[in-house]
Design an enzyme around this catalytic site. Structure first.
Site, mmCIF file in Angstrom:
data_model
loop_
_atom_site.group_PDB
_atom_site.id
_atom_site.type_symbol
_atom_site.label_atom_id
_atom_site.label_comp_id
_atom_site.label_asym_id
_atom_site.label_seq_id
_atom_site.Cartn_x
_atom_site.Cartn_y
_atom_site.Cartn_z
ATOM 1 N N LEU A 1 0.759 -1.856 0.471
ATOM 2 C CA LEU A 1 0.144 0.398 -0.241
ATOM 3 C C LEU A 1 0.566 1.514 -0.111
ATOM 4 C CD1 LEU A 1 -2.425 1.635 0.350
ATOM 5 C CD2 LEU A 1 -2.471 1.271 2.604
ATOM 6 N N GLN B 1 0.809 8.597 -4.145
ATOM 7 C CA GLN B 1 0.400 7.469 -5.940
ATOM 8 C C GLN B 1 0.858 8.641 -6.771
ATOM 9 O OE1 GLN B 1 -3.246 5.956 -4.957
ATOM 10 N NE2 GLN B 1 -3.012 4.496 -3.725
ATOM 11 N N GLY C 1 5.885 7.048 -8.541
ATOM 12 C CA GLY C 1 7.030 6.197 -8.503
ATOM 13 C C GLY C 1 7.442 5.718 -7.311
ATOM 14 N N GLU D 1 0.447 -12.702 -3.828
ATOM 15 C CA GLU D 1 -1.018 -12.966 -3.025
ATOM 16 C C GLU D 1 -1.910 -12.229 -3.445
ATOM 17 O OE1 GLU D 1 -1.289 -14.740 0.874
ATOM 18 O OE2 GLU D 1 -1.575 -12.539 1.210
ATOM 19 N N ASN E 1 -3.962 -6.783 -7.324
ATOM 20 C CA ASN E 1 -5.450 -6.868 -8.144
ATOM 21 C C ASN E 1 -4.554 -5.925 -9.403
ATOM 22 O OD1 ASN E 1 -3.606 -3.646 -7.584
ATOM 23 N ND2 ASN E 1 -5.096 -3.408 -6.274
#
Length: 533
Positions: free
Chosen positions: A270, A276, A279, A304, A307
């Site tokens: 995250l 966001q 980079g 795992e 997305n």
């Protein structure tokens, strides 16, 4: 018949609507510095359904405000809930229990109203240092960032993760928190990676911490068993070992369970919304990958349930990493295949289309998961075919096409079909032969379209990286020329020492140069960025 004394259904619905709040809009997340007084960033969550239900709605309040504030350095959370008016309740229709919904996701101290006062007077903030070891340091747009990592068995790391895990269901769809109080031997499998912005302003308040979290990730090890006798890399089989049934597994013959062969699996990943598209995700992913590669016990690196956004970033990072390896860059489609191997009743000769031995050797060496590596090989091979020849109408003669580009494209499609047919064998076997051919052909079309989308961005990133390297080289030449001129005028030049800069590519191909910072006097920093070769 409707009771004339009762309000119309539409009027009642409108009245109830006035008492409903959108949970995503009502909840504000804030990073605070200087004793909960200086706000760094505020933003809203992407999801609140794990906390407030599928409708993401909170009933029973007017002008509801839920402020979830974090101390930027140690992530201690504090919740403040305010509203103008609360529904008094009518029968079974009661106001939502906001605090009760939040409690399972936050430490109990987050609801202590004395906490805010204690944090304002936190004398330890100025001396705070992230737990663990510094893994990577870089600057972007003149701001310094550091990536630290540590075992989850470390108490300070465990406390930080416990504080910040409420962000998982708020920003990672389907994400769940890690059980940080699990058995010690299980916790040791986990690593946590924190990305911090470091405030280097000379006028920063001395009582504040220079560190502010902007993102984090976790990974854990899955122990595997390599079956004898040794097989070829493409045939090697791994089986996940089930955890021991007892609370205290017998590992007396080993110095540590971490010495066993294992897969390293990236779990949570995250970057906070204000940071966001700058980079930071690329830096974090590459730093983690370098660390995994350096561990001789790590056999494979997996992810795992990623997305789509993470998948794209992963593809760009992995492809850039592989293209830096000469052996991978040399992989090509062989167009001189014996006619006997191309008969209709023959098995697709994938070992003749591509050098399978080299391909599998590279996969083992780079520790990339097999399906991911196969996609990257297909992507790279597609990029070697001139755009003019990527057309199904040009390959009616298949491998007998007159031009090499057309033959390469036909064989590329055949190579991709082989993997897709194996991967989707059960579904394809339920169709008749003509339907299988049609379905497989359409799937290859979709795969090609997605590869071209990814390659377009990858090529743009590569061009930008070269431009920045060239710009840095020219800048260095100018500095040397200026130094030589200074020497001719002053007779000597002082010894230059300190920071060395290398330009690297940011995730979103920003115009601003992004630099990896390496300091001679920083013993914990690597002297250069590791490269797979």
């Amino acid at each position: 018949m409707e009771d004339p004394a009762s309000p119309p259904v539409s009027a009642l619905a409108a009245r109830l609507e006035q008492w409903s709040s959108n949970a995503n809009e009502a909840l504000t997340i804030t990073l605070l510095r200087h004793g909960f007084e200086e706000s760094l960033d505020s933003f809203h969550p992407d999801f609140t359904y794990p906390i407030f239900g599928e409708e993401e709605s909170i009933f029973g309040y007017r002008n509801l405000q839920i402020n979830l504030a974090f101390a930027a350095h140690n992530l201690k959370p504090h919740v403040r809930i305010t509203h103008d008016k609360k529904w008094e309740g009518v029968g079974e229709v009661q106001a939502s229990d906001v605090e009760g919904a939040l409690r399972p996701f936050l430490p109990a101290s987050a609801f202590d109203q004395e906490l805010a006062s204690a944090l304002r007077n936190d004398a330890s903030a100025a001396s705070f240092k992230p737990p663990g070891t510094i893994l990577h340091r870089y600057t972007t747009q003149g701001r310094l960032f550091e990536i630290w990592y540590s075992s989850l068995a470390d108490p300070a790391t465990k406390e930080l993760l416990r504080n910040v895990q409420v962000l998982v269901p708020l920003f990672i769809e389907g994400g769940t928190a890690i059980e940080v109080d699990d058995l010690e031997w299980t916790i040791e499998r986990w690593k946590v990676y924190f990305v911090y912005e470091v405030d280097t302003r000379p006028k920063r308040a001395p009582e504040t911490s220079p560190y502010a979290l902007i993102g984090y990730s976790t990974s854990y090890r899955v122990w595997v068993l390599t079956l004898p006798p040794p097989l070829g890399p493409s045939q090697q089989a791994y089986f996940t070992l089930d955890p021991p049934e007892t609370d205290s597994p017998d590992l007396s013959s080993l110095q540590s369970a971490l010495d066993l062969p294992s897969r390293e699996r990236i779990s949570q990943f995250l970057v906070l919304p204000p940071y966001q598209s700058a980079g930071h995700g690329t830096h974090l992913y590459n730093a983690m990958f370098d660390l995994f590669l350096s561990n001789s016990n790590t056999i494979e690196i997996t992810v795992e349930d990623p997305n789509e956004a993470f998948d794209d970033m992963r593809d760009w990072c992995d492809l850039a990493r592989l293209r830096a390896i000469p052996d991978f860059a040399s992989l090509n489609i062989n167009t001189t295949i014996p006619p006997g191997d191309m008969k209709m009743d023959a098995t697709i000769p994938v070992d003749r289309i591509v050098d399978i031995t080299l391909r599998d050797k590279l996969r083992t060496r780079t520790k990339i998961q097999p399906r991911q590596f196969s996609r990257l090989v297909e992507m790279h091979l597609l990029s070697t075919i001139p755009p003019l020849h990527r057309n199904k109408h040009r390959i009616t003669r298949k491998e007998k096409s007159a031009t090499e580009g057309d033959r390469k494209y036909y064989l590329w499609r055949l190579y991709v079909k082989h993997r897709l047919a194996i991967m989707n064998r059960d579904q394809l076997m339920q169709l008749d032969r003509e339907e299988r051919i049609e379905k497989l052909d359409a799937t290859v079309d979709s795969v090609e379209e997605d590869y071209l989308r990814l390659l377009e961005v990858a090529e743009k990133r590569q061009r930008s990286a070269k431009q920045r390297v060239n710009a840095a080289a020219h800048h260095k030449e100018d500095d040397l020329a200026a130094g030589a001129k200074s020497k001719s005028v002053n007779g000597s030049v002082g010894k230059l020492r300190g920071k060395r800069h290398r330009i690297v590519l940011s995730e979103e191909d920003d115009d601003e140069a992004e630099e990896v910072v390496e300091e001679d006097d920083e013993a914990t920093l690597p002297t250069k960025k590791r490269r797979v070769a």
